[in-house]
Design a protein around this motif. Structure first.
Motif, short mmCIF file in Angstrom:
data_model
loop_
_atom_site.label_atom_id
_atom_site.label_comp_id
_atom_site.label_asym_id
_atom_site.label_seq_id
_atom_site.Cartn_x
_atom_site.Cartn_y
_atom_site.Cartn_z
N CYS B 175 0.81 -1.22 0.00
CA CYS B 175 0.00 0.00 0.00
C CYS B 175 0.84 1.26 0.00
N SER B 176 2.14 1.12 -0.05
CA SER B 176 2.95 2.34 0.14
C SER B 176 2.83 3.30 -1.03
N ALA B 177 2.36 2.80 -2.19
CA ALA B 177 2.18 3.73 -3.32
C ALA B 177 0.75 4.26 -3.38
N LEU B 178 -0.09 3.85 -2.41
CA LEU B 178 -1.52 4.18 -2.50
C LEU B 178 -1.92 5.27 -1.50
N ASP B 179 -3.03 5.93 -1.79
CA ASP B 179 -3.52 6.93 -0.84
C ASP B 179 -4.26 6.23 0.30
N PRO B 180 -4.58 6.96 1.39
CA PRO B 180 -5.17 6.31 2.58
C PRO B 180 -6.47 5.57 2.29
N MET B 181 -7.33 6.12 1.45
CA MET B 181 -8.58 5.42 1.14
C MET B 181 -8.32 4.09 0.46
N ALA B 182 -7.45 4.13 -0.55
CA ALA B 182 -7.13 2.91 -1.28
C ALA B 182 -6.47 1.91 -0.34
N THR B 183 -5.64 2.41 0.58
CA THR B 183 -4.97 1.54 1.53
C THR B 183 -6.00 0.77 2.36
N LEU B 184 -7.00 1.51 2.86
CA LEU B 184 -8.02 0.84 3.67
C LEU B 184 -8.75 -0.22 2.87
N MET B 190 -7.59 -7.83 2.05
CA MET B 190 -6.72 -8.82 2.68
C MET B 190 -7.48 -9.62 3.73
N ARG B 191 -8.35 -8.93 4.49
CA ARG B 191 -9.12 -9.65 5.51
C ARG B 191 -10.05 -10.68 4.87
N HIS B 192 -10.59 -10.32 3.70
CA HIS B 192 -11.40 -11.29 2.97
C HIS B 192 -10.58 -12.49 2.54
#
Ligand SMILES: Nc1ncnc2c1ncn2[C@@H]1O[C@H](COP(=O)(O)OP(=O)(O)O)[C@@H](O)[C@H]1O
Ligand SMILES: [Mg+2]
Lengths: 292, 251
Positions: B175-184, B190-192
């Motif tokens: 997620c380091s290239a993604l914005d906070p919304m995309a990260t969430l 991942m939980r799925h």
């Protein structure tokens, strides 16, 4: 001090501008000259007879100035060269860029540079003394001076361009693609042929076109090994004559101002247009590759 | 809960540089394990040992053992492609191939001969559904994957692994290239996925590790300092250095 620098920069800028303009002017002048001399042939021969005529008898009376055999000769020799050089060049580029161990890579790159530096007369000389007799004996031909010999010579000359520019294109493919493919369990070969080649494709096409553009105007080596018979070719194994060889061989003999003389300029014009188109296409591909 | 991967006394050298020192841990099946630690401590190196991506680097020496389902992956070299199929990797920068969306997914099944031509459509559909991309992309399958948004690209890279039926997903700062919304959203994905996959994620974002993972390992200078249940690591660290790190005293 600051002023001096400003003046210096001004002068340098103008000089660079001038040399840029100069090259454009030179090209334009050459083209205008070619055009002026070349179109004069159409006073005596129609465009259709010139481009489509089957006979090139420039010194008969009246002269027959059909360049179809020459166009076909050039196309055949060039097509043969493409078929030989493009796959070989791309294969070599992949080997150098992505397969060869470091030491072999450096060795091969030097070889390619040396190949590029051999003057075409020297290659032609090697062609006459080695390649032509070899073709004659192994293929059982009446003469080894054939379109095929010309194609092989041209392929050698196109290879350095194709290899080095393709290699650059392959190296410019982001490493992440390769890692992604390998991390999916693809073999090295699959990675190369299914992923990397797509990333490098615009560059590889441009490399091939530039390689071809480099050799289509090539004269010396081809004139030395193709036999120079101005007949419409039906196979790679017979003598042919190319557009370039015709100009080189006959320009000295053509009387200035004769239809023959003008026809040779018109042949030059045709060549000019062909290489211009090829270079233009190659540029389009190179730029398309860069934009992405 | 059984261990999917067991790492024992793993040492790795880049030339003379000792990058992993006596690392040992076990990764639980169908759970999320995260690796945290300051930049340069060896997280990526450890992760890349699990699917042998370090083999690509010249001058690497590896000792110790990594067992996947009880089999040492470093014994013998023949099964390398099968290993990487089973243990897939998602990279820090999303790296879809310069192909269409469809061909990106189909690539893996093709190279592993997993599907006949007429099954491929289903595989593509199922894989995109698994990463919640199908609705967005079902009409754009022939478009170049390079035109997707960063988040879509990263999902697509995960879908590529789904398509080859990977069992383990290694994610290196996904997620380091993604914005906070995309990260969430990726975290939610991942939980799925952990119902079906074993996930190991490297992150330098401690909140992320705390949010998503069951187990956490803290690394420092090539060593695995502490490894345990995520709540324990974050609330009752045993090692002073772990405590300093999570309370933000360095890194
Ligand atoms: N290919 C390599 N060659 C030499 N040293 C490397 C290489 N890759 C990583 N390293 C070194 O190994 C150490 C660990 O790197 P890495 O695993 O990437 O750390 P992290 O992912 O925790 O930031 C760093 O000091 C890094 O400089
Ligand atoms: Mg890293």
């Amino acid at each position: 001090m600051a002023r001096f620098r400003k003046v210096k920069e001004f002068v340098i800028e103008k000089l660079i501008f001038a040399s840029g303009i100069a090259s454009i002017i030179f090209v334009a002048l050459i083209f205008i000259f070619l055009l002026r001399e070349g179109v004069s042939v159409f006073k005596t021969t129609s465009i259709g007879d010139f481009l489509g005529g089957r006979f090139w008898y420039p010194i008969s009376d009246p002269p027959k100035l059909g360049i179809l055999p020459l166009i076909l000769g050039s196309l055949l020799v060039t097509a043969g060269a493409i078929v030989l050089a493009v796959p070989l060049g791309i294969g070599a580029a992949f080997y150098i860029a992505d397969v060869a161990p470091v030491k072999i890579r450096h060795l091969l790159k030097s070889c390619v540079e040396v190949l590029a530096a051999i003057p075409s007369v020297v290659l032609g000389f090697l062609g006459i003394t080695l390649l032509v007799p070899f073709l004659k004996h192994t293929l059982g031909l009446p003469t080894g001076l054939t379109a095929l010999a010309g194609s092989i010579m041209l392929a050698f000359m196109a290879l350095p361009t194709i290899i080095s520019i393709s290699e650059d294109a392959i190296n410019a493919v982001p490493r992440e693609y390769k890692e992604g493919a390998l991390a999916l369990g693809a073999t090295h070969w699959q990675t190369l042929t299914r992923v990397i080649i797509h990333g490098a494709m615009p560059g590889i096409i441009a490399a091939s076109m530039l390689g071809i553009g480099r050799v289509i105007g090539e004269t010396m080596a081809v004139m030395m090994v193709t036999g120079n018979a101005a007949v419409i070719p039906t196979s790679l194994l017979q003598p042919v004559r190319t557009l370039t060889a015709t100009i080189a061989a006959e320009m000295g003999e053509a009387a200035k101002g004769s239809p023959h003389y003008f026809a040779l300029f018109a042949v030059g014009l045709v060549l000019f247009l062909i290489s211009f188109l090829i270079n233009l296409t190659a540029d389009l591909f190179l730029n398309r590759g860069k934009k992405r | 809960m059984s261990a999917k991967i067991e790492v024992e006394r793993l040492n790795l050298w880049y030339g003379a540089f000792h990058a992993l020192i006596d690392v040992g841990l076990s990764v639980r099946e169908k759970a999320i394990t995260s690796l945290i630690g300051p930049s340069g401590c060896g997280k990526s190196t450890l992760l890349r040992c699990l699917n042998r991506m370090n083999d690509l680097i010249d001058d690497v020496r590896i000792e110790g053992s990594v067992r996947l389902d009880g089999q040492d992956i470093y014994a013998g070299t023949s099964a390398l492609t099968a290993l990487r199929k089973k243990v897939g990797m998602v990279f820090q920068r999303p790296n879809p191939f310069p192909l269409s969306v469809y061909e990106n997914i189909a690539f893996g099944p093709k190279v592993h001969h997993l599907a006949k031509a007429d099954e491929m459509d289903h595989i593509v559909e199922d894989s995109l559904k698994a990463v919640h991309l199908w609705d967005e992309l079902k009409d754009r399958l022939d478009e170049s994957a390079l035109r997707l948004s960063l988040e879509q690209k990263q999902r697509l890279c995960i879908a590529r692994l789904v398509a080859v039926k990977s069992e383990v997903l290694l994610m290196d700062e996904p997620c380091s290239a993604l914005d906070p919304m995309a990260t969430l959203k990726i975290e939610e994905l991942m939980r799925h996925l952990k119902d079906d996959y074993t996930i190991v994620i490297v992150t330098h974002n401690m909140q992320q590790a705390a949010r998503v993972s069951e187990e956490t390992g803290f690394m420092l200078l090539g060593e695995l300092i502490e490894f345990g249940r995520t709540p324990d690591i974050f609330t009752r660290p045993q090692d002073k250095r772990t405590e300093d790190y999570i309370t933000g005293r360095f890194g």
